[in-house]
Write a protein that holds these residues in place. Sequence first.
Motif, PDB file in Angstrom:
ATOM      1  N   MET B   1       0.846  -1.203   0.000  1.00 30.87           N
ATOM      2  CA  MET B   1       0.000   0.000   0.000  1.00 30.87           C
ATOM      3  C   MET B   1       0.876   1.246   0.000  1.00 30.87           C
ATOM      4  O   MET B   1       1.830   1.343   0.754  1.00 30.87           O
ATOM      5  CB  MET B   1      -0.883  -0.002   1.251  1.00 30.87           C
ATOM      6  N   LYS B   2       0.540   2.176  -0.863  1.00 31.31           N
ATOM      7  CA  LYS B   2       1.282   3.435  -0.868  1.00 31.31           C
ATOM      8  C   LYS B   2       0.783   4.329   0.266  1.00 31.31           C
ATOM      9  O   LYS B   2      -0.415   4.492   0.469  1.00 31.31           O
ATOM     10  CB  LYS B   2       1.118   4.140  -2.216  1.00 31.31           C
ATOM     11  N   THR B   3       1.718   4.899   0.981  1.00 33.66           N
ATOM     12  CA  THR B   3       1.363   5.710   2.139  1.00 33.66           C
ATOM     13  C   THR B   3       1.446   7.186   1.773  1.00 33.66           C
ATOM     14  O   THR B   3       2.442   7.610   1.200  1.00 33.66           O
ATOM     15  CB  THR B   3       2.377   5.483   3.278  1.00 33.66           C
ATOM     16  N   THR B   4       0.432   7.931   2.140  1.00 35.58           N
ATOM     17  CA  THR B   4       0.576   9.377   2.017  1.00 35.58           C
ATOM     18  C   THR B   4       1.111   9.893   3.340  1.00 35.58           C
ATOM     19  O   THR B   4       0.470   9.753   4.381  1.00 35.58           O
ATOM     20  CB  THR B   4      -0.760  10.050   1.669  1.00 35.58           C
ATOM     21  N   LYS B   5       2.289  10.435   3.283  1.00 33.27           N
ATOM     22  CA  LYS B   5       2.973  10.867   4.492  1.00 33.27           C
ATOM     23  C   LYS B   5       2.638  12.331   4.790  1.00 33.27           C
ATOM     24  O   LYS B   5       2.484  12.703   5.941  1.00 33.27           O
ATOM     25  CB  LYS B   5       4.475  10.698   4.281  1.00 33.27           C
ATOM     26  N   LYS B   6       2.575  13.121   3.726  1.00 41.68           N
ATOM     27  CA  LYS B   6       2.311  14.538   4.006  1.00 41.68           C
ATOM     28  C   LYS B   6       1.399  15.136   2.946  1.00 41.68           C
ATOM     29  O   LYS B   6       1.299  14.637   1.823  1.00 41.68           O
ATOM     30  CB  LYS B   6       3.609  15.325   4.118  1.00 41.68           C
ATOM     31  N   VAL B   8       0.479  18.538   0.921  1.00 36.84           N
ATOM     32  CA  VAL B   8       1.085  19.832   0.583  1.00 36.84           C
ATOM     33  C   VAL B   8       0.093  20.678  -0.213  1.00 36.84           C
ATOM     34  O   VAL B   8      -0.802  20.159  -0.875  1.00 36.84           O
ATOM     35  CB  VAL B   8       2.390  19.657  -0.239  1.00 36.84           C
ATOM     36  N   LEU B   9       0.263  21.963  -0.116  1.00 36.34           N
ATOM     37  CA  LEU B   9      -0.528  22.912  -0.898  1.00 36.34           C
ATOM     38  C   LEU B   9       0.425  23.681  -1.810  1.00 36.34           C
ATOM     39  O   LEU B   9       1.601  23.843  -1.504  1.00 36.34           O
ATOM     40  CB  LEU B   9      -1.246  23.902   0.032  1.00 36.34           C
ATOM     41  N   ARG B 375      13.631  10.240  16.417  1.00 36.79           N
ATOM     42  CA  ARG B 375      13.955   8.908  15.888  1.00 36.79           C
ATOM     43  C   ARG B 375      12.792   8.297  15.108  1.00 36.79           C
ATOM     44  O   ARG B 375      13.000   7.436  14.258  1.00 36.79           O
ATOM     45  CB  ARG B 375      14.398   7.995  17.043  1.00 36.79           C
ATOM     46  N   CYS B 376      11.572   8.740  15.409  1.00 40.21           N
ATOM     47  CA  CYS B 376      10.393   8.237  14.683  1.00 40.21           C
ATOM     48  C   CYS B 376      10.129   9.023  13.410  1.00 40.21           C
ATOM     49  O   CYS B 376       9.725   8.462  12.393  1.00 40.21           O
ATOM     50  CB  CYS B 376       9.141   8.350  15.552  1.00 40.21           C
ATOM     51  N   GLU B 377      10.293  10.341  13.489  1.00 43.04           N
ATOM     52  CA  GLU B 377       9.860  11.207  12.383  1.00 43.04           C
ATOM     53  C   GLU B 377      11.018  11.935  11.699  1.00 43.04           C
ATOM     54  O   GLU B 377      10.798  12.679  10.741  1.00 43.04           O
ATOM     55  CB  GLU B 377       8.827  12.228  12.893  1.00 43.04           C
ATOM     56  N   GLY B 378      12.227  11.759  12.224  1.00 41.78           N
ATOM     57  CA  GLY B 378      13.402  12.329  11.567  1.00 41.78           C
ATOM     58  C   GLY B 378      13.715  13.766  11.947  1.00 41.78           C
ATOM     59  O   GLY B 378      14.820  14.226  11.719  1.00 41.78           O
ATOM     60  N   ILE B 379      12.767  14.465  12.529  1.00 42.04           N
ATOM     61  CA  ILE B 379      12.939  15.892  12.824  1.00 42.04           C
ATOM     62  C   ILE B 379      13.256  16.075  14.305  1.00 42.04           C
ATOM     63  O   ILE B 379      12.512  15.588  15.164  1.00 42.04           O
ATOM     64  CB  ILE B 379      11.646  16.670  12.500  1.00 42.04           C
TER      65      ILE B 379
END
Lengths: 428, 428
Positions: B1-6, B8-9, B375-379
């Motif tokens: 399944m392709k995940t939509t992570k974010k 954007v506008l 560590r979970c989200e990279g930020i």
Amino acid sequence: MKTTKKFVLTDDQLPEYWYNVLADIPHLDPMLNPKTGEVLKPEDMEPLFARHLIEQEFSRQRWIEIPEEVRTLLKIYRPSPLVRASGLEKALDTPARIYFKNESVSPVGSHKLNSALPQVYYNKIEGVKCLTTETGAGQWGSALSIAAKHFGLDAEVFMVRLSATQKPYRRMVMETYGGKVTPSPSDTTAAGRELLAKYPDTPGSLGMAIAEACEAALTRPDTKYVLGSVLNFVTLHQTIIGLEAEKQFEIAGDHPDIIIGAFGGGSNFGGISLPFYRHQVEGKRHYDFIAAESTNCPKLTQGEFRYDFGDSSGMTPLIPMYTLGHDFQPAPIHAGGLRFHGAGAIMSELFKEGVIRAVDIDPKEIFETGIMFSRCEGIIPAPESCHAIAAAVHEAVKCRETGEEKVILFNLSGHGLLDLKAYESSPK
Amino acid sequence: MKTTKKFVLTDDQLPEYWYNVLADIPHLDPMLNPKTGEVLKPEDMEPLFARHLIEQEFSRQRWIEIPEEVRTLLKIYRPSPLVRASGLEKALDTPARIYFKNESVSPVGSHKLNSALPQVYYNKIEGVKCLTTETGAGQWGSALSIAAKHFGLDAEVFMVRLSATQKPYRRMVMETYGGKVTPSPSDTTAAGRELLAKYPDTPGSLGMAIAEACEAALTRPDTKYVLGSVLNFVTLHQTIIGLEAEKQFEIAGDHPDIIIGAFGGGSNFGGISLPFYRHQVEGKRHYDFIAAESTNCPKLTQGEFRYDFGDSSGMTPLIPMYTLGHDFQPAPIHAGGLRFHGAGAIMSELFKEGVIRAVDIDPKEIFETGIMFSRCEGIIPAPESCHAIAAAVHEAVKCRETGEEKVILFNLSGHGLLDLKAYESSPK
């Protein structure tokens, strides 16, 4: 008039394939086995690298699918915006249209995550538990640390001693992400101990750190080596930059004439330029590709094209490349990512063929350029990226003089928020 | 399944109007003139503020147009992404769906630029040449410095002494952008000299820095004061966050149940929550709005609702607010943006009415939360933002216990790359 400042793509528009330029350079000279001097075979690389990455290194297939697990994580920050540098254009009073690909939106601050994620992924599916690598300014080490964490692997980063001192925040980033950082040369490897004995006061170099990371990978269980530039598969992963840019130029209704990237080992510059190069191969377009290297490490303009090692201790395969010699010790400039003695094989070949050209940027110029850019566009660029900006500024100024409305694209490979110490000493 | 992570506008989808919640809180208590004790009149604010901003402070108009010059500059980094925190969800094993608005993509690293740009713009069109302000952690001062540079004004930033020491890189950011930084309390103002005499070893506070910045604005030619939170017009400018999030939830086909922001003066939390609140006013939806403050500066949970000054020397108008007292000296925590003694009038009123609730987050918890999130989200999140994340984590854990599939939205107001010193001492 409403201004379009940046061109964005949705998650769905993230490329599904990388572009492998080797399909269009079938005549590329092979790497050689350092022990036998014979043509390097894929199995020669297996002690160090994951098999999938070796396959990519040798592949002549034009399009290589990006694994869905990698795409999912790339979407944390990709597609990255293509930005019209309208503030810079105005400041330079140039008729040129300047665009940059903003790789600084990556949470680690640079394009390096583009290759760290697939490299860790392939190692993971092959059962590797721990990865070693080198880092210069710390961008690659940060990227590897978080990529390893995402896939549940351990990471040890040999960080060039000079950078470890200049950039303590980079070390802290790596540690926050769970990476282990060892300043290099260190006494934890035989290569490190030998280098320390020979050059006790050395600031270190990427070549030295590579030697240590390779040795650690070879001598420890379930451990492989990964690296942030030079090899073909790294450049392959970075083509996502140019492939996105191509779609974004379509949305902008524009097309670049000049494509510029800072030049360390070649993957940043290759990443933005090679997807456009394929149109040149097909005879559809012609581009002015410009590699912006440092006068302190001028491998393309001053180096020699020959076989040389990628590290300073002679452990890597022999690569056909422009090199200043694998024992070249670059001056301690802040653009740590450009302190590498050689150019990757692909970009070396294209330079030899005259497809790309190179310019040398003086370290004295880069912070001046960085400050100007930050005041025009709001983003404080990494010292490495300042080389690309400086080259773009030079071209835009030429356009002002000739009146030509050229379209310039450069890669803003990273931000400089963790390089601020370097900015501090520059006059404001 | 392709995940939509974010989600954007495009630039075209950047909101054209700010939402002014005062249209929906017509009964808000007025501010008082500190000298006369009478209801504050717009002209009372003119010595300090640009007329357009005073108009916005008093306006009851529901939608206020964003000037095109401001929209053009907002597009450097906006619209910001709405991100599905799928990594965090997985780590927490929660049925909740967690989203965050990623304001850390701003080139200054936080949401503060959303208000810095319009504030400088209005001052510019009214002929002001120089702006003074205060800054805690340095996020607001960085935003003001680049915004001033974009419009060609000078900026002087009084930076809380503690933060100036803790966060030298923030000072360097401001100087790179061309701002002048003065650690506060300083001997350059009468207010500063008085505070230094009274509390020679003080780490400083936002209240003290505000007093100095106001005095400097009042006593110098062509100079006005700007500020990064508390007042209604700042919250107005920050509503762009929630307005974008609303459009992005439509694209996601989802809708938040719980909306969380870190709470300093209230503009960050107000910015993400008020645009949703208007649907609650209309009776269409109900939300659980949660202000995440620090146990070290618990103005909402422990403060008193009364008239108080915004600064520590009694120069600002009297504001109807929850306050710990304008001479409250918060402990030297790293979340400098939360070290303010009071809550802005709008959010105070909504708290009094029970529209929003507040939770206190322990400083000991925030870096642990920040490391987990990174560590979970990279930020790597700013210490302030860690408060919002911690509150979101608590709600997501409740969902795990109850099995409820709530949708949680929080504002990732900024990244912590310049706060790494604070992370360093935390166990990894």
